[in-house]
Write a protein that holds these residues in place. Structure first.
Motif, PDB file in Angstrom:
ATOM      1  N   CYS A   1       0.817  -1.221   0.000  1.00 22.57           N
ATOM      2  CA  CYS A   1       0.000   0.000   0.000  1.00 22.57           C
ATOM      3  C   CYS A   1       0.849   1.270   0.000  1.00 22.57           C
ATOM      4  O   CYS A   1       0.400   2.323  -0.459  1.00 22.57           O
ATOM      5  CB  CYS A   1      -0.937   0.003   1.201  1.00 22.57           C
ATOM      6  SG  CYS A   1      -2.290  -1.193   1.070  1.00 22.57           S
ATOM      7  N   SER A   2       2.067   1.185   0.519  1.00 23.42           N
ATOM      8  CA  SER A   2       2.938   2.359   0.558  1.00 23.42           C
ATOM      9  C   SER A   2       3.756   2.525  -0.723  1.00 23.42           C
ATOM     10  O   SER A   2       4.486   3.502  -0.874  1.00 23.42           O
ATOM     11  CB  SER A   2       3.885   2.278   1.760  1.00 23.42           C
ATOM     12  OG  SER A   2       4.678   1.106   1.699  1.00 23.42           O
ATOM     13  N   ASP A   3       3.615   1.591  -1.661  1.00 25.67           N
ATOM     14  CA  ASP A   3       4.350   1.639  -2.926  1.00 25.67           C
ATOM     15  C   ASP A   3       3.597   2.526  -3.923  1.00 25.67           C
ATOM     16  O   ASP A   3       2.482   2.198  -4.337  1.00 25.67           O
ATOM     17  CB  ASP A   3       4.509   0.221  -3.485  1.00 25.67           C
ATOM     18  CG  ASP A   3       5.431   0.160  -4.692  1.00 25.67           C
ATOM     19  OD1 ASP A   3       5.740   1.226  -5.273  1.00 25.67           O
ATOM     20  OD2 ASP A   3       5.838  -0.954  -5.067  1.00 25.67           O
TER      21      ASP A   3
ATOM     22  N   ASP B   1      -1.253   0.259  -8.436  1.00 24.49           N
ATOM     23  CA  ASP B   1      -2.540   0.780  -8.893  1.00 24.49           C
ATOM     24  C   ASP B   1      -3.538   0.659  -7.747  1.00 24.49           C
ATOM     25  O   ASP B   1      -4.079  -0.410  -7.488  1.00 24.49           O
ATOM     26  CB  ASP B   1      -3.012  -0.019 -10.113  1.00 24.49           C
ATOM     27  CG  ASP B   1      -4.377   0.431 -10.601  1.00 24.49           C
ATOM     28  OD1 ASP B   1      -4.869   1.474 -10.122  1.00 24.49           O
ATOM     29  OD2 ASP B   1      -4.961  -0.262 -11.457  1.00 24.49           O
ATOM     30  N   LYS B   2      -3.786   1.761  -7.058  1.00 22.52           N
ATOM     31  CA  LYS B   2      -4.637   1.742  -5.863  1.00 22.52           C
ATOM     32  C   LYS B   2      -6.116   1.552  -6.197  1.00 22.52           C
ATOM     33  O   LYS B   2      -6.931   1.307  -5.305  1.00 22.52           O
ATOM     34  CB  LYS B   2      -4.461   3.049  -5.074  1.00 22.52           C
ATOM     35  CG  LYS B   2      -3.022   3.365  -4.667  1.00 22.52           C
ATOM     36  CD  LYS B   2      -2.436   2.302  -3.763  1.00 22.52           C
ATOM     37  CE  LYS B   2      -1.148   2.752  -3.080  1.00 22.52           C
ATOM     38  NZ  LYS B   2      -0.063   3.113  -3.996  1.00 22.52           N
ATOM     39  N   LYS B   3      -6.473   1.662  -7.477  1.00 22.94           N
ATOM     40  CA  LYS B   3      -7.879   1.516  -7.862  1.00 22.94           C
ATOM     41  C   LYS B   3      -8.242   0.076  -8.219  1.00 22.94           C
ATOM     42  O   LYS B   3      -9.400  -0.213  -8.521  1.00 22.94           O
ATOM     43  CB  LYS B   3      -8.198   2.438  -9.043  1.00 22.94           C
ATOM     44  CG  LYS B   3      -8.192   3.913  -8.676  1.00 22.94           C
ATOM     45  CD  LYS B   3      -8.650   4.759  -9.845  1.00 22.94           C
ATOM     46  CE  LYS B   3      -8.696   6.228  -9.462  1.00 22.94           C
ATOM     47  NZ  LYS B   3      -9.184   7.063 -10.589  1.00 22.94           N
ATOM     48  N   THR B   4      -7.254  -0.816  -8.225  1.00 26.90           N
ATOM     49  CA  THR B   4      -7.517  -2.234  -8.469  1.00 26.90           C
ATOM     50  C   THR B   4      -7.292  -2.984  -7.164  1.00 26.90           C
ATOM     51  O   THR B   4      -6.168  -3.076  -6.678  1.00 26.90           O
ATOM     52  CB  THR B   4      -6.593  -2.797  -9.564  1.00 26.90           C
ATOM     53  OG1 THR B   4      -6.759  -2.029 -10.761  1.00 26.90           O
ATOM     54  CG2 THR B   4      -6.921  -4.252  -9.850  1.00 26.90           C
ATOM     55  N   ILE B   5      -8.371  -3.498  -6.598  1.00 26.01           N
ATOM     56  CA  ILE B   5      -8.324  -4.088  -5.260  1.00 26.01           C
ATOM     57  C   ILE B   5      -8.718  -5.565  -5.319  1.00 26.01           C
ATOM     58  O   ILE B   5      -9.823  -5.901  -5.757  1.00 26.01           O
ATOM     59  CB  ILE B   5      -9.267  -3.342  -4.301  1.00 26.01           C
ATOM     60  CG1 ILE B   5      -8.923  -1.849  -4.278  1.00 26.01           C
ATOM     61  CG2 ILE B   5      -9.196  -3.940  -2.898  1.00 26.01           C
ATOM     62  CD1 ILE B   5      -9.971  -0.997  -3.594  1.00 26.01           C
TER      63      ILE B   5
ATOM     64  N   THR C   1       2.479 -14.333  -9.215  1.00 28.54           N
ATOM     65  CA  THR C   1       2.111 -14.395 -10.631  1.00 28.54           C
ATOM     66  C   THR C   1       2.755 -13.275 -11.438  1.00 28.54           C
ATOM     67  O   THR C   1       2.899 -13.382 -12.653  1.00 28.54           O
ATOM     68  CB  THR C   1       0.582 -14.305 -10.799  1.00 28.54           C
ATOM     69  OG1 THR C   1       0.122 -13.025 -10.318  1.00 28.54           O
ATOM     70  CG2 THR C   1      -0.115 -15.417 -10.023  1.00 28.54           C
ATOM     71  N   ASN C   2       3.101 -12.169 -10.763  1.00 23.42           N
ATOM     72  CA  ASN C   2       3.748 -11.017 -11.412  1.00 23.42           C
ATOM     73  C   ASN C   2       2.894 -10.362 -12.495  1.00 23.42           C
ATOM     74  O   ASN C   2       3.427  -9.682 -13.380  1.00 23.42           O
ATOM     75  CB  ASN C   2       5.099 -11.426 -12.022  1.00 23.42           C
ATOM     76  CG  ASN C   2       6.112 -11.813 -10.964  1.00 23.42           C
ATOM     77  OD1 ASN C   2       6.207 -11.175  -9.925  1.00 23.42           O
ATOM     78  ND2 ASN C   2       6.859 -12.880 -11.219  1.00 23.42           N
ATOM     79  N   ILE C   3       1.581 -10.562 -12.456  1.00 23.35           N
ATOM     80  CA  ILE C   3       0.728  -9.887 -13.443  1.00 23.35           C
ATOM     81  C   ILE C   3      -0.279  -8.965 -12.761  1.00 23.35           C
ATOM     82  O   ILE C   3      -1.108  -8.353 -13.417  1.00 23.35           O
ATOM     83  CB  ILE C   3      -0.034 -10.895 -14.334  1.00 23.35           C
ATOM     84  CG1 ILE C   3      -1.029 -11.713 -13.504  1.00 23.35           C
ATOM     85  CG2 ILE C   3       0.911 -11.799 -15.080  1.00 23.35           C
ATOM     86  CD1 ILE C   3      -1.950 -12.556 -14.370  1.00 23.35           C
ATOM     87  N   HIS C   4      -0.194  -8.875 -11.453  1.00 25.56           N
ATOM     88  CA  HIS C   4      -1.123  -8.031 -10.696  1.00 25.56           C
ATOM     89  C   HIS C   4      -0.345  -6.890 -10.062  1.00 25.56           C
ATOM     90  O   HIS C   4       0.608  -7.103  -9.333  1.00 25.56           O
ATOM     91  CB  HIS C   4      -1.814  -8.875  -9.626  1.00 25.56           C
ATOM     92  CG  HIS C   4      -2.378  -8.076  -8.493  1.00 25.56           C
ATOM     93  ND1 HIS C   4      -3.275  -7.057  -8.681  1.00 25.56           N
ATOM     94  CD2 HIS C   4      -2.158  -8.137  -7.155  1.00 25.56           C
ATOM     95  CE1 HIS C   4      -3.595  -6.538  -7.502  1.00 25.56           C
ATOM     96  NE2 HIS C   4      -2.924  -7.169  -6.567  1.00 25.56           N
ATOM     97  N   ASN C   5      -0.753  -5.652 -10.351  1.00 26.50           N
ATOM     98  CA  ASN C   5      -0.047  -4.488  -9.818  1.00 26.50           C
ATOM     99  C   ASN C   5      -0.955  -3.630  -8.944  1.00 26.50           C
ATOM    100  O   ASN C   5      -0.669  -2.469  -8.701  1.00 26.50           O
ATOM    101  CB  ASN C   5       0.519  -3.635 -10.968  1.00 26.50           C
ATOM    102  CG  ASN C   5       1.507  -2.608 -10.468  1.00 26.50           C
ATOM    103  OD1 ASN C   5       2.349  -2.903  -9.627  1.00 26.50           O
ATOM    104  ND2 ASN C   5       1.389  -1.378 -10.956  1.00 26.50           N
ATOM    105  N   GLY C   6      -2.049  -4.224  -8.477  1.00 22.93           N
ATOM    106  CA  GLY C   6      -2.964  -3.483  -7.631  1.00 22.93           C
ATOM    107  C   GLY C   6      -2.641  -3.665  -6.160  1.00 22.93           C
ATOM    108  O   GLY C   6      -1.500  -3.926  -5.785  1.00 22.93           O
TER     109      GLY C   6
END
Length: 200
Positions: free
Chosen positions: A73-75, A79-83, A98-103
């Motif tokens: 969360c501090s990064d 993407d803060k809009k993908t939860i 998986t390295n495909i999720h950046n939320g």
């Protein structure tokens, strides 16, 4: 058979998730054979956890007390809009591989049971609703276990979203790939990648 200090230690281990008396006794026997330096280091790690770590105020993952947030969360690159809504911390850790999720994540702590009356997970869903009301067009991905309790939890969350008129939220679930009764924490990376890519 065991001296009282070891009996007390075993009782602590038995409270760990998935740990029974036999496994707890193995932990005790292991520790009893370790040198003093190892035990002191182990104790210091526990003390550091107690004084320096707390649950993230944003997602419930473990974070540092000094900034009140977890590393995710501090990064600022996240993407803060993908939860991703998950049951427990281990599910989030597995999805990270998986390295495909950046939320970011939101941890419920446990699933909602159709038979239990008082449940902390329902309170967490209320907290999630409050959080989403402050967001602009977020996407919520229900990354829950494909079990009876997981499906019931997903249904409950959807009903709460409707009840609170969260029309600005895009709500999706993991796609096919996870077999019935399977848990995210133990799913392999390829299965999770397919489930994420094919979410609906």
């Amino acid at each position: 058979m065991l001296p009282k200090p070891l009996q007390q230690l075993q009782k602590f281990f038995e409270k760990f998730p998935g740990i029974g008396p036999r496994q707890a006794s193995r932990f005790v026997f292991f520790l009893s054979k370790q040198p003093k330096e190892y035990i002191e280091s182990f104790i210091q790690s526990l003390q550091s956890m107690s004084t320096e770590v707390k649950l993230c105020s944003n997602c419930n993952l473990p974070g540092l007390k000094k900034n009140n947030l977890c590393t995710i969360c501090s990064d600022s690159r996240r993407d803060k809009k993908t939860i991703y809504v998950v049951e427990k911390e281990g599910d989030a850790l597995n999805l990270e591989k998986t390295n495909i999720h950046n939320g970011v994540y939101f941890v419920l702590g446990k699933n909602i049971s159709p038979v239990e009356k008082t449940q902390s997970a329902k309170e967490q869903v209320k907290n999630l609703v409050k959080k989403l009301k402050r967001e602009t067009n977020p996407e919520v991905i229900l990354a829950l276990n494909n079990t009876r309790e997981g499906n019931f939890t997903a249904m409950y969350i959807k009903e709460m979203f409707k009840e609170n008129e969260l029309n600005n939220v895009t709500l999706t679930s993991l796609g096919r790939g996870l077999s019935t009764g399977s848990e995210l924490e133990y799913a392999d990376e390829e299965t999770l990648r397919n489930a994420l890519k094919n979410r609906h």
